[in-house]
Design an enzyme around this catalytic site. Structure first.
Site, PDB file in Angstrom:
ATOM      1  N   ASP A 154       0.810  -1.220   0.000  1.00  0.00           N
ATOM      2  CA  ASP A 154       0.000   0.000   0.000  1.00  0.00           C
ATOM      3  C   ASP A 154       0.841   1.268   0.000  1.00  0.00           C
ATOM      4  OD1 ASP A 154      -2.741  -0.471  -0.049  1.00  0.00           O
ATOM      5  OD2 ASP A 154      -2.786  -1.055   2.056  1.00  0.00           O
TER       6      ASP A 154
HETATM    7  C1  BGC Z   1      -1.111  -0.406   7.797  1.00  0.00           C
HETATM    8  C2  BGC Z   1       0.023  -0.344   6.825  1.00  0.00           C
HETATM    9  C3  BGC Z   1      -0.565   0.178   5.567  1.00  0.00           C
HETATM   10  C4  BGC Z   1      -0.992   1.597   5.877  1.00  0.00           C
HETATM   11  C5  BGC Z   1      -1.455   2.336   4.697  1.00  0.00           C
HETATM   12  C6  BGC Z   1      -1.625   0.998   8.027  1.00  0.00           C
HETATM   13  O1  BGC Z   1      -2.688   1.034   8.886  1.00  0.00           O
HETATM   14  O2  BGC Z   1      -0.698  -0.980   8.981  1.00  0.00           O
HETATM   15  O3  BGC Z   1       0.653  -1.561   6.634  1.00  0.00           O
HETATM   16  O4  BGC Z   1       0.318   0.114   4.533  1.00  0.00           O
HETATM   17  O5  BGC Z   1      -2.022   1.565   6.816  1.00  0.00           O
HETATM   18  O6  BGC Z   1      -1.362   3.717   4.972  1.00  0.00           O
HETATM   19  C1  NOJ Z   2      -1.567  -3.689   5.589  1.00  0.00           C
HETATM   20  C2  NOJ Z   2      -2.739  -3.669   4.689  1.00  0.00           C
HETATM   21  O1  NOJ Z   2      -3.900  -4.046   5.409  1.00  0.00           O
HETATM   22  C3  NOJ Z   2      -2.544  -4.624   3.525  1.00  0.00           C
HETATM   23  O2  NOJ Z   2      -3.625  -4.553   2.645  1.00  0.00           O
HETATM   24  C4  NOJ Z   2      -1.256  -4.338   2.800  1.00  0.00           C
HETATM   25  O3  NOJ Z   2      -1.068  -5.315   1.792  1.00  0.00           O
HETATM   26  C5  NOJ Z   2      -0.088  -4.329   3.752  1.00  0.00           C
HETATM   27  N1  NOJ Z   2      -0.358  -3.444   4.870  1.00  0.00           N
HETATM   28  C6  NOJ Z   2       1.206  -3.913   3.077  1.00  0.00           C
HETATM   29  O4  NOJ Z   2       1.191  -2.569   2.732  1.00  0.00           O
END
Ligand code: BGC
Ligand code: NOJ
Length: 492
Positions: A154
């Site tokens: 993400d």
């Molecule tokens: C998650 C991350 C994710 C992010 C996106 C967080 O709440 O833990 O892994 O990539 O949100 O902004």
């Molecule tokens: C947490 C998000 O919930 C998930 O969708 C994503 O793939 C990982 N972070 C890595 O960014």
């Protein structure tokens, strides 16, 4: 037990109600919930079926997906919207897992709406086909899938160019048309999904005909898609000793030996190997050797190396985290089972188990002063080697690590996995293991499995209820049979 329990909890809550994430605002992730299902489907197939249909009902008519949906209304989250280009392909992988587990082909003909709009019903099979088409409609200059706003990672925001401190990378509008930045991760995921679609189509053609399967193309069509994408990966997604991560919005490489930071990423190595790319000619072997050489630490495999040391506007959120944390080179536990699966596919039981042990909470209980997290539940991340707190875990409970580790351990190291034709038993256990026993409920039948090592290597010889059976798949028993005994000799 705890792993299965955590799978259940993540399946129920996704990341929607979390102390660590963002309270109740976030909803159920489309990619998250599909992946949670991969470890859950064998526990409660009926609930998995319902979830699949709920997810598919939020899909857009162009095959895309809302990135998140709200569990109570079951509607897509407008604030976040869509355009995370890996999302739709996870639906294919989750639906395949359901079909293999249950043999319930009726799900393919279930009428499912798009975007929760009555009147738009199409069979689930058509939804899967549109997921594939979504990628095909969005290929970049190298024939690789466009990344859109992000893929699994993400925080790799190649089209966002955020210059405003504090702005959310997740909701910001992308700049430009996004017609350049491509993801090798999605390419691998597409190859995997295309092969699964071929498997489904083949079953449909070979005697499990169901009206809905007419919404699928023939198996050869999907195999050709897989081959074409694999060719693009080989031509433009191989960096010499590992798979490249992406091309940025200017066509520059991400995750290449040419880069000053972020030279190698874990995700494309795991996904391309799981897709079967390079299993035969050494690419997969080399990619995983690079992972072990450049990314493995005593606390698990980090996401990338070298960590980014300053913000780069063309790479996005990933470069906003301090080195060694979160997506910027922590041990992002979700991705470690992909390496375990890859190692198991290559027959490396030792490496697969070893990779697991490094992130396994109960093994880490011996170093709980460093780990500092519950010793029975996976955390989202463990601080990487660039962080001052290397080895410290954070954000326990709601993480895709639960489902993927469960799958990696049970389906790939122990090797007990559902297939369309029956239960497969193909362990990749360490040489030092003398064997193991397991019982597995599969399509209403209990399989008592007794695995014994007879010599080195992973070749299996099955004896099913006293009769030798060729190959590694236990054929489905006749109706009415409730128990099956499977004796497995490994390495004979
Ligand atoms: C998650 C991350 C994710 C992010 C996106 C967080 O709440 O833990 O892994 O990539 O949100 O902004
Ligand atoms: C947490 C998000 O919930 C998930 O969708 C994503 O793939 C990982 N972070 C890595 O960014």
């Amino acid at each position: 037990i705890w792993n299965a329990y955590q799978v259940m909890v993540t399946f129920n809550l996704s990341r929607s109600a979390s102390f660590f994430e963002s309270g109740v605002g976030r909803g159920m992730g489309f990619r998250d919930s599909n992946q949670d299902l991969l470890g859950f489907v064998q526990m409660a197939p009926a609930r998995a079926r319902e979830r699949l249909l709920d997810l598919a009902a939020t899909q857009l008519e162009n095959g895309g997906a809302y990135h998140q949906y709200q569990p109570l209304t079951k509607r897509g989250n407008d604030a976040v919207g869509s355009g995370f280009n890996d999302d739709p392909l996870w639906l294919v992988l989750a639906a395949t897992a359901y079909l293999k587990e249950t043999g319930d082909w009726s799900i393919l003909s279930e009428p499912v709406v798009y975007e929760n709009r009555p009147g738009t019903e199409q069979p689930l099979a058509e939804h899967l086909q549109r997921s594939m088409q979504y990628t095909l409609d969005r290929l970049g200059p190298h024939g690789l899938p466009l990344i859109g706003r992000a893929d699994w990672n993400d925080c790799l925001n190649l089209n966002c160019f955020s210059e405003t401190p504090g702005e959310s990378f997740q909701t910001t509008e992308n700049r430009g048309e996004g017609k350049i930045a491509e993801s090798v991760f999605i390419a691998g995921q597409f190859v995997l999904a295309a092969k699964e679609m071929a498997g489904i189509a083949e079953q449909a053609a070979g005697g499990k005909p169901h009206p809905a399967t007419s919404d699928l193309q023939p198996a050869a069509y999907y195999m050709q898609l897989a081959q074409q994408m694999e060719a693009a990966v080989r031509a433009h997604g191989w960096d010499g000793a590992w798979f490249l991560r992406a091309y940025d919005a200017f066509g520059g490489k991400v995750g290449s030996a040419e880069c000053d930071e972020g030279r190698i990423f874990i995700e494309p190595q795991g996904m391309c190997v799981m897709a079967g790319i390079g299993l035969e000619d050494g690419l997969a072997e080399q990619a995983l050797a690079s992972v072990q050489g450049h990314l493995a630490t005593e606390h698990g495999v980090v996401l990338l190396q070298p960590a980014y040391t300053h913000y780069r506007v063309h790479l996005g959120e990933i470069t906003s985290y301090p080195p060694g944390y979160k997506e910027n080179a922590s041990i992002f536990c979700h991705t470690n089972p992909w390496i375990m699966i890859g190692e198991a596919m290559l027959g490396h039981g030792e490496e697969a188990l070893n990779t697991y042990h490094r992130i396994c909470p109960s093994v880490r209980a011996a170093i709980s002063d460093v780990h500092r997290c519950e010793p029975y539940v996976y955390a989202q991340t463990i601080a990487g080697k660039d962080a001052p707190t290397h080895g410290e875990a954070k954000n326990s409970w709601l993480t895709g690590t639960a489902a993927w580790n469960y799958a990696a351990i049970t389906q790939w190291i122990l090797g007990i996995r559902a297939s369309h034709d029956g239960l497969r038993v193909a362990p990749a256990i360490p040489a030092s293991w003398s064997g193991f026993t397991a019982s597995r409920l599969f399509r209403g039948v209990t399989y008592h499995i007794d695995v014994r090592r007879a010599g080195p290597g992973n070749r299996v010889a099955l004896t099913v209820d006293g009769q030798p059976v060729a190959g590694d798949v236990v054929p489905l028993p006749r109706a009415g049979v409730g128990e099956v005994r499977v004796a497995v000799e490994v390495g004979r």
